[in-house]
Design a protein around this motif. Structure first.
Motif, PDB file in Angstrom:
ATOM      1  N   UNK A  50       0.837  -1.212   0.000  1.00 27.98           N
ATOM      2  CA  UNK A  50       0.000   0.000   0.000  1.00 27.98           C
ATOM      3  C   UNK A  50       0.867   1.256   0.000  1.00 27.98           C
ATOM      4  N   UNK A  51       1.929   1.244   0.785  1.00 28.45           N
ATOM      5  CA  UNK A  51       2.821   2.399   0.820  1.00 28.45           C
ATOM      6  C   UNK A  51       3.452   2.616  -0.551  1.00 28.45           C
ATOM      7  N   UNK A  52       3.895   1.521  -1.181  1.00 29.18           N
ATOM      8  CA  UNK A  52       4.517   1.617  -2.505  1.00 29.18           C
ATOM      9  C   UNK A  52       3.500   2.128  -3.526  1.00 29.18           C
ATOM     10  N   UNK A  53       2.295   1.577  -3.505  1.00 33.07           N
ATOM     11  CA  UNK A  53       1.265   2.005  -4.445  1.00 33.07           C
ATOM     12  C   UNK A  53       0.846   3.453  -4.222  1.00 33.07           C
ATOM     13  N   UNK A  54       0.985   3.947  -2.985  1.00 34.95           N
ATOM     14  CA  UNK A  54       0.626   5.325  -2.677  1.00 34.95           C
ATOM     15  C   UNK A  54       1.620   6.339  -3.207  1.00 34.95           C
ATOM     16  N   UNK A  55       2.782   5.879  -3.625  1.00 31.48           N
ATOM     17  CA  UNK A  55       3.790   6.792  -4.147  1.00 31.48           C
ATOM     18  C   UNK A  55       3.530   7.130  -5.606  1.00 31.48           C
ATOM     19  N   UNK A  56       4.223   8.145  -6.082  1.00 30.68           N
ATOM     20  CA  UNK A  56       4.130   8.506  -7.498  1.00 30.68           C
ATOM     21  C   UNK A  56       4.831   7.425  -8.330  1.00 30.68           C
ATOM     22  N   UNK A  57       4.595   7.449  -9.614  1.00 30.26           N
ATOM     23  CA  UNK A  57       5.260   6.488 -10.519  1.00 30.26           C
ATOM     24  C   UNK A  57       6.777   6.592 -10.345  1.00 30.26           C
ATOM     25  N   UNK A  58       7.271   7.814 -10.236  1.00 27.41           N
ATOM     26  CA  UNK A  58       8.708   8.040 -10.061  1.00 27.41           C
ATOM     27  C   UNK A  58       9.200   7.408  -8.749  1.00 27.41           C
ATOM     28  N   UNK A  59       8.439   7.596  -7.674  1.00 28.89           N
ATOM     29  CA  UNK A  59       8.819   7.007  -6.381  1.00 28.89           C
ATOM     30  C   UNK A  59       8.765   5.487  -6.436  1.00 28.89           C
ATOM     31  N   UNK A  60       7.771   4.936  -7.126  1.00 34.61           N
ATOM     32  CA  UNK A  60       7.665   3.486  -7.252  1.00 34.61           C
ATOM     33  C   UNK A  60       8.879   2.918  -7.983  1.00 34.61           C
ATOM     34  N   UNK A  61       9.242   3.559  -9.096  1.00 34.32           N
ATOM     35  CA  UNK A  61      10.416   3.102  -9.844  1.00 34.32           C
ATOM     36  C   UNK A  61      11.679   3.220  -9.011  1.00 34.32           C
ATOM     37  N   UNK A  62      11.785   4.310  -8.264  1.00 30.07           N
ATOM     38  CA  UNK A  62      12.979   4.510  -7.432  1.00 30.07           C
ATOM     39  C   UNK A  62      13.131   3.383  -6.416  1.00 30.07           C
ATOM     40  N   UNK A  63      12.036   2.957  -5.779  1.00 25.25           N
ATOM     41  CA  UNK A  63      12.088   1.851  -4.818  1.00 25.25           C
ATOM     42  C   UNK A  63      12.596   0.586  -5.504  1.00 25.25           C
ATOM     43  N   UNK A  64      12.028   0.290  -6.671  1.00 25.48           N
ATOM     44  CA  UNK A  64      12.450  -0.914  -7.394  1.00 25.48           C
ATOM     45  C   UNK A  64      13.907  -0.814  -7.836  1.00 25.48           C
ATOM     46  N   UNK A  65      14.294   0.345  -8.341  1.00 24.69           N
ATOM     47  CA  UNK A  65      15.672   0.545  -8.797  1.00 24.69           C
ATOM     48  C   UNK A  65      16.668   0.417  -7.648  1.00 24.69           C
ATOM     49  N   UNK A  66      16.365   1.037  -6.516  1.00 27.12           N
ATOM     50  CA  UNK A  66      17.275   0.966  -5.366  1.00 27.12           C
ATOM     51  C   UNK A  66      17.331  -0.445  -4.795  1.00 27.12           C
ATOM     52  N   UNK A  67      16.194  -1.133  -4.786  1.00 26.96           N
ATOM     53  CA  UNK A  67      16.185  -2.517  -4.310  1.00 26.96           C
ATOM     54  C   UNK A  67      17.105  -3.358  -5.183  1.00 26.96           C
ATOM     55  N   UNK A  68      16.990  -3.216  -6.493  1.00 26.46           N
ATOM     56  CA  UNK A  68      17.838  -3.965  -7.428  1.00 26.46           C
ATOM     57  C   UNK A  68      19.304  -3.551  -7.304  1.00 26.46           C
ATOM     58  N   UNK A  69      19.555  -2.254  -7.222  1.00 27.00           N
ATOM     59  CA  UNK A  69      20.928  -1.754  -7.173  1.00 27.00           C
ATOM     60  C   UNK A  69      21.718  -2.365  -6.019  1.00 27.00           C
ATOM     61  N   UNK A 122      21.300  -4.247 -20.277  1.00 32.43           N
ATOM     62  CA  UNK A 122      20.644  -3.121 -20.946  1.00 32.43           C
ATOM     63  C   UNK A 122      19.234  -3.496 -21.393  1.00 32.43           C
ATOM     64  N   UNK A 123      19.083  -4.645 -22.052  1.00 32.74           N
ATOM     65  CA  UNK A 123      17.773  -5.017 -22.591  1.00 32.74           C
ATOM     66  C   UNK A 123      16.892  -5.694 -21.552  1.00 32.74           C
ATOM     67  N   UNK A 124      17.472  -6.039 -20.403  1.00 36.43           N
ATOM     68  CA  UNK A 124      16.728  -6.667 -19.320  1.00 36.43           C
ATOM     69  C   UNK A 124      16.510  -5.697 -18.171  1.00 36.43           C
ATOM     70  N   UNK A 125      17.179  -5.911 -17.038  1.00 30.66           N
ATOM     71  CA  UNK A 125      16.917  -5.106 -15.838  1.00 30.66           C
ATOM     72  C   UNK A 125      16.946  -3.583 -16.027  1.00 30.66           C
ATOM     73  N   UNK A 126      17.919  -3.067 -16.753  1.00 29.32           N
ATOM     74  CA  UNK A 126      17.974  -1.611 -16.923  1.00 29.32           C
ATOM     75  C   UNK A 126      16.751  -1.087 -17.685  1.00 29.32           C
ATOM     76  N   UNK A 127      16.291  -1.841 -18.654  1.00 26.27           N
ATOM     77  CA  UNK A 127      15.090  -1.449 -19.405  1.00 26.27           C
ATOM     78  C   UNK A 127      13.833  -1.698 -18.577  1.00 26.27           C
ATOM     79  N   UNK A 128      13.726  -2.862 -17.950  1.00 23.85           N
ATOM     80  CA  UNK A 128      12.541  -3.198 -17.166  1.00 23.85           C
ATOM     81  C   UNK A 128      12.304  -2.205 -16.042  1.00 23.85           C
ATOM     82  N   UNK A 129      13.396  -1.651 -15.493  1.00 27.57           N
ATOM     83  CA  UNK A 129      13.286  -0.714 -14.374  1.00 27.57           C
ATOM     84  C   UNK A 129      13.224   0.748 -14.822  1.00 27.57           C
ATOM     85  N   UNK A 130      13.145   0.981 -16.117  1.00 28.35           N
ATOM     86  CA  UNK A 130      12.988   2.334 -16.622  1.00 28.35           C
ATOM     87  C   UNK A 130      14.248   3.172 -16.566  1.00 28.35           C
TER      88      UNK A 130
END
Length: 189
Positions: free
Chosen positions: A49-68, A168-176
């Motif tokens: 719910x917290x993740x869904x409550x964020x903006x698209x940018x915030x959602x991507x940032x969470x996913x990107x930082x988790x992966x990083x 490039x064609x996988x995780x970097x693309x999938x995560x925007x």
């Protein structure tokens, strides 16, 4: 469900891509979106719910930082053209991932670059991005089609180059993080 999550789920199921589904499943676990309950998984309601409550940018940032910062997911072991063998050798997925992210940051913003050109530049200027000691003999990796061992710098394109294409064609693309453009006749890995 939020429209953003629905579109991600539709994309995954309308265009089934086992690699992407496996990656997103792992990432959702690492981000704390799911938790084991007996022999199944359950959504972590508050976290989602917290993740869904964020903006698209915030959602991507969470996913990107988790992966990083995820030391468990090892892209080298997911490159479709190669098979890594369990013989005790280790690579550091964070080292390669962070090196590639640093290299991506040096690319001009808003300008299309070819994947082939990027791979060639990395090979020329930073070939040891995934192997800091430059040891090209100790990893046991085979070509999926031929079964041939891919050791030595002469196989850089088939190992490190293939890893870059996958990233490039996988995780970097999938995560925007990067966008892909396709030219006629080019097959997405």
């Amino acid at each position: 469900l939020a429209p953003e999550l629905i579109s991600v789920l539709q994309e995954c199921f309308l265009n089934p891509d086992e690699a992407r589904i496996g990656f997103l499943s792992h990432l959702s676990d690492q981000a704390g979106f799911v938790q084991p309950v007996g022999r199944s998984l359950s959504l972590s309601r508050e976290t989602v719910q917290q993740w869904l409550g964020g903006s698209r940018r915030q959602q991507l940032r969470v996913l990107q930082e988790t992966w990083r910062e995820d030391a468990v997911w090892n892209e080298l072991w997911h490159v479709p053209e190669i098979r890594c063998e369990e013989t005790g050798w280790r690579n550091d997925p964070l080292l390669a991932r962070h090196a590639v992210l640093d290299l991506i940051e040096t690319c001009p913003v808003g300008q299309w670059l070819s994947i082939e050109g990027f791979v060639a530049a990395v090979r020329e200027h930073v070939p040891d991005y995934a192997r800091p000691e430059g040891d090209y003999e100790s990893w046991y990796i085979r070509d999926v089609r031929t079964g041939e061992y891919l050791s030595g710098f002469e196989n850089w394109d088939r190992v490190e180059g293939a890893l870059l294409v996958y990233l490039i064609s996988g995780p970097l693309h999938w995560l925007g993080i990067v966008s892909l453009g396709y030219r006629e006749g080019w097959q997405k890995p």
